[in-house]
Write a protein that holds these residues in place. Structure first.
Motif, PDB file in Angstrom:
ATOM      1  N   LEU A 196      -5.949   2.796  -5.559  1.00 28.40           N
ATOM      2  CA  LEU A 196      -6.234   1.902  -4.431  1.00 28.40           C
ATOM      3  C   LEU A 196      -7.224   0.812  -4.811  1.00 28.40           C
ATOM      4  O   LEU A 196      -7.118  -0.324  -4.372  1.00 28.40           O
ATOM      5  N   LEU A 231       0.822  -1.217   0.000  1.00 31.12           N
ATOM      6  CA  LEU A 231       0.000   0.000   0.000  1.00 31.12           C
ATOM      7  C   LEU A 231       0.858   1.271   0.000  1.00 31.12           C
ATOM      8  O   LEU A 231       0.350   2.361   0.253  1.00 31.12           O
ATOM      9  N   LYS A 239      -5.367   4.617   4.395  1.00 30.83           N
ATOM     10  CA  LYS A 239      -4.522   3.522   3.902  1.00 30.83           C
ATOM     11  C   LYS A 239      -4.067   2.645   5.059  1.00 30.83           C
ATOM     12  O   LYS A 239      -4.033   1.428   4.945  1.00 30.83           O
TER      13      LYS A 239
END
Lengths: 391, 295
Positions: free
Chosen positions: A183, A131, A151
Motif C-alpha cells: 500500500l 487499490l 483500503k
C-alpha cells in the motif's frame, strides 16, 4: 492544490493556556513555522503524543489553532471548515459507512460534490482498480476485514482529484506488514500520478522514509528537523532525532570541556569523558569555546563506530556485554568505560574474547550542546536545514 | 477411566424451577384452568371446554376494543419514535446543559401512571386546566369528557408526554456511541446534515430502536391507568382499551371464565406482535449482512 504555510502556529487543548514562553507544557504545538510545498510527499514523524495528529487536524480544519495562521497558497484558512478547505483525510482507524456498499462508500464524496453519475462510476472503478477493491465493490462495507475497510477509507480519500492536499493519519496501523509495504508503494505511485500534496503522519521511520521525499520530525510540539531521510540519519539536528531515527538510535557520550581539576596545554582540541580524551574538529572547538552550558554530548551512530580486536592508533578499549545476530548484521552491546554503547558490525565478524577496541571516525562524531547539533561545517545548497542552534 | 454416572447435580435446578413455577407457571395454569370453566361462586363451577374461547373470538365488544388498541399503539409508535430521535439529535452533548437536559427528560419517566392520569385530568379541563382553558379560549372546541376524539387525542398526548423521553434517552445513548472519527470523515467527505443522519447516525441507532419500538409497543398495548383515571374509558367506549375491557369483565361482571380465556388470547396477541417486530428487524439485519451476490 496548494502550498500550505504554517505561521507561528501554537495549539493548546486547555481552555485557558498560560503564556507559551513560561509554560510550554500547556501546549500541544509550540510556535511552529513551516511550509509544505505544493505537490510534495511529506511525512510527519514523531513519537506518540508529540503533537503530530494535532498538527494534521489543524491543517485539515477539524481543529482550530489557539494561535497563529494556516495559509493555503496566499489565503488564510483559519476560519474555513474542512469542506471549504477542500482537504481529504484518512484516519488511523478505518471509517467506513456501514450501511453502504464499497462502491457507494467510494462514490459518497463525489455524490456530495454533485458530480454526474456516469463520471462517478468511472472514477469509482478507477480508484477501486488502483487499490484492488474491484472484487468487493458490491459488498456491504461492514462485512469487510479491518485492512479492507482501511483500503476503502483510503480510497475515499483519494477519489476526489481536485483536493488541496491529502492527509494521512497513521493510515496503515491496522494493516498487516505484507500489505503495508504494497500500500505504501501504491500511495507513492498515486502521488507521482496525481501531483497532489500528501502529508503522511506516522511514528514508524521506515514508513516515513519509504513514502516521503522529506520528513519533518516532531518532538514535544515542535518540528525539530526537516529534511531528507538521509539528512536525518547522517546529521541529526537534535539529540532526539539521533535517538529516534536509526535502529538502534545514536549513542551519546556525555562530555566535559576539560578533565576535572587539571588544565593542560596539550588538551587543546580535545574533550573528556571521565578520563578519556576525545579529539573534536576545529569548528566543533569553536562552537564549544563560546558556550557556557554543561549539557554537552558527543553522538555517534552504531553504524559508524569501527570495532576491532586489535589495538590501533586512536582506538579505545571496551568490553563486549552481549551480541545479537539480526540476520544481515550483528548488534554488539559494549561497555565503554561504564557507558553502554551499541555497535553494528558485519554478520561475518567473529569474536574470540570480550576485549575489543573502538574507533570513532571524526566525521561521524557529532557535538550536541543543549541537545542541539553544533559545529558542523556549513553545507552548501541545502537551504532547508540549519546546522546552528536556532534557539 | 471409569465414568461414574451421577445425576445429583439436577437437584441444583430445583430452586430455579420452584421460583419459575410460583412466579409464572402456576398463575398461568390457574388462568388456563379458569378459562375452561363456567364459575358461579366458590363451590359451583362447570367444565365448558373451549366455549369461552369461541365466544371471545366472536365478541364484537372485544373486536372493537382490539382495533382501538392497535390504532392507539401504532399512533404511539408513529409519534414517539421519530420524535424521540429528533429530540436525541438536538440534545447538547457536553457540559452542564447535557446533564440538565438528561434530568429534565428523565423526570416524566419517574412519575407513576395514575399521577400522570391525574395531572392531565386537571391540566386538560376546560374550566380550571391550563391546557383545556387555553384551547377553548383560542376558539377550539375542546372537551375530553364529551367529545370521543378529544378524549382519544388527550390519551395519546399523555402517552407521548410520558414516554417520548424513553425513546430519546435510548437514542441519545446510541448517538454517543458513534466515534468522533465518523463525523470528522463525513465533514471531510462534505456530507450534508441529512446524509450524516441517513448514513451514519440512523444505521447505528438501529439496535436501540429495536428495543425502543418493542418496549413502547408492549407498554402502550397494555395501557390501563391513564385513560381509566382520565375518563374511565369514555366518553362511551372511545378510550376503553383491551386491558380495561378485561378488567370490567373479570371484576365488574365477575365473568371469571370468559375473562380468563380473553386474557390468554390477549397475551398471545402481545407475544405474536412482538415476535413479528423482532423477526422483521432481525431479518432486515440479516439481509443487510448478506452479500448481495448471494441473493
Amino acid at each position: 492544490m496548494a502550498t500550505i504555510t504554517l505561521k507561528s502556529l501554537a495549539h493548546s487543548y486547555l481552555a485557558q493556556p498560560r503564556n507559551p514562553q513560561t509554560h510550554p507544557q500547556d501546549y500541544a504545538i509550540q510556535a511552529l513555522d513551516h511550509v509544505w510545498k505544493q505537490g510534495g510527499a511529506y511525512a510527519l514523524l514523531g513519537p506518540s503524543g508529540c503533537g503530530k495528529s494535532t498538527l494534521l487536524n489543524i491543517i485539515s480544519g477539524l481543529l482550530s489553532p489557539s494561535q497563529g495562521e494556516v495559509l493555503f497558497d496566499d489565503q488564510v484558512v483559519n476560519a474555513l471548515s474542512p469542506e471549504q478547505r477542500n482537504i481529504a483525510q484518512v484516519f488511523q482507524f478505518p471509517v467506513v459507512y456501514d450501511a453502504m456498499t464499497v462502491a457507494e462508500n467510494l462514490a459518497f464524496p463525489l455524490k456530495n460534490i454533485k458530480m454526474p453519475k456516469a463520471q462517478i462510476k468511472i472514477k469509482v472503478r478507477e480508484i477501486a482498480d488502483l487499490l484492488e477493491l474491484t472484487d468487493s465493490l458490491d459488498k456491504k462495507a461492514k462485512n469487510l476485514s479491518a485492512d479492507q475497510k482501511q483500503k476503502v477509507s483510503m480510497a475515499r480519500g483519494l477519489v476526489r482529484e481536485d483536493v488541496s492536499a491529502i492527509l494521512f493519519d497513521e493510515p496503515l496501523t491496522v494493516i498487516d506488514p505484507n500489505l503495508k509495504w504494497k500500500l505504501r508503494r501504491k500511495l507513492k505511485q498515486i502521488h507521482e500520478q496525481l501531483n497532489i500534496t500528501m502529508l503522511y503522519v506516522t511514528h514508524d521511520q521506515l514508513e516515513a522514509a519509504t513514502f516521503a521525499d522529506e520528513i519533518a520530525l516532531m518532538y514535544q510540539g515542535k518540528i525539530v528537523q526537516f529534511g531528507s531521510p538521509q539528512e536525518l540519519f547522517e546529521r541529526p539536528n537534535h539529540s532526539f532525532v539521533g535517538y529516534f531515527i536509526g535502529s538502534p538510535g545514536m549513542n551519546f557520550i556525555p562530555i566535559k570541556k576539560s578533565e576535572e581539576g587539571k588544565k593542560n596545554e596539550k588538551d587543546k582540541g580535545r574533550v573528556f569523558y571521565q578520563n578519556i580524551s576525545l579529539a573534536i574538529s576545529g569548528s566543533q572547538q569553536a562552537a564549544l569555546k563560546s558556550c557556557h552550558s554543561t549539557n554537552l554530548k558527543l553522538g555517534i551512530r552504531p553504524e559508524f563506530i569501527e570495532l576491532s580486536e586489535t589495538y590501533e592508533a586512536n582506538s579505545f578499549p571496551a568490553s563486549v556485554l552481549s551480541v545479537q545476530h539480526l540476520g544481515s548484521y550483528q548488534l554488539v552491546v559494549v561497555d565503554f568505560a561504564g557507558l553502554e554503547m551499541q555497535v553494528r558490525v558485519a554478520e561475518k565478524m567473529q569474536f574470540s574474547g570480550a576485549g575489543v577496541y573502538l574507533v570513532f571516525p571524526s566525521q561521524w562524531l557529532k557535538l550536541y550542546i543543549d541537545e542541539y547539533l553544533v559545529g558542523e561545517p556549513v553545507l552548501v545548497n541545502k537551504g532547508d536545514y540549519k546546522s546552528e542552534n536556532h534557539e | 477411566m471409569n465414568k461414574v454416572p451421577n445425576n445429583k447435580a439436577w437437584w441444583l435446578v430445583l430452586p430455579m424451577f420452584l421460583l419459575v413455577a410460583f412466579s409464572a407457571i402456576i398463575p398461568l395454569m390457574t388462568v388456563v384452568n379458569y378459562s375452561l370453566q363456567d364459575i358461579f361462586d366458590q363451590n359451583t363451577a362447570y367444565f365448558v371446554g373451549v366455549e369461552w374461547y369461541q365466544e371471545t373470538l366472536r365478541n364484537t365488544r372485544l373486536h372493537d376494543s382490539l382495533l382501538r388498541q392497535f390504532g392507539f399503539s401504532f399512533s404511539v409508535l408513529l409519534i414517539e419514535i421519530p420524535l424521540g430521535i429528533v429530540v436525541a439529535l438536538m440534545m447538547p452533548t457536553r457540559g452542564w446543559q447535557a446533564s440538565a437536559v438528561l434530568i429534565l427528560l428523565a423526570l416524566p419517566l419517574l412519575i407513576p401512571w395514575n399521577v400522570v392520569g391525574t395531572i392531565w385530568q386537571v391540566f386538560a379541563r376546560g374550566d380550571i386546566g391550563l391546557f383545556g382553558w387555553t384551547l377553548n379560549n383560542l376558539g377550539i372546541d375542546y372537551n375530553y369528557t364529551s367529545n370521543p376524539l378529544d378524549a382519544w387525542l388527550t390519551v395519546l398526548l399523555m402517552d407521548v408526554w410520558h414516554w417520548t423521553s424513553l425513546v430519546a434517552l435510548l437514542c441519545y445513548s446510541g448517538l454517543r456511541a458513534i466515534p468522533d472519527a465518523y463525523y470528522q470523515a463525513a465533514k471531510i467527505d462534505r456530507a450534508s446534515p441529512w446524509a450524516v443522519f441517513r448514513y451514519i447516525q440512523l444505521p447505528r441507532l438501529r439496535n436501540v430502536l429495536v428495543i425502543g419500538v418493542l418496549l413502547r409497543f408492549m407498554d402502550s398495548f397494555m395501557i390501563y391507568t391513564e385513560p381509566f383515571v382520565l375518563t374511565g374509558g369514555g366518553p362511551g367506549t372511545s378510550t376503553t382499551f383491551l386491558s380495561q375491557t378485561l378488567t370490567q369483565m373479570a371484576i365488574g361482571q365477575f365473568d371469571i371464565g370468559p375473562a380468563a380465556a380473553f386474557s390468554l388470547v390477549y397475551f398471545l396477541i402481545v407475544l405474536l406482535v412482538s415476535w413479528l417486530f423482532f423477526t422483521t428487524i432481525t431479518h432486515m439485519e440479516k439481509s443487510d449482512n448478506g452479500n448481495k451476490h448471494d441473493k
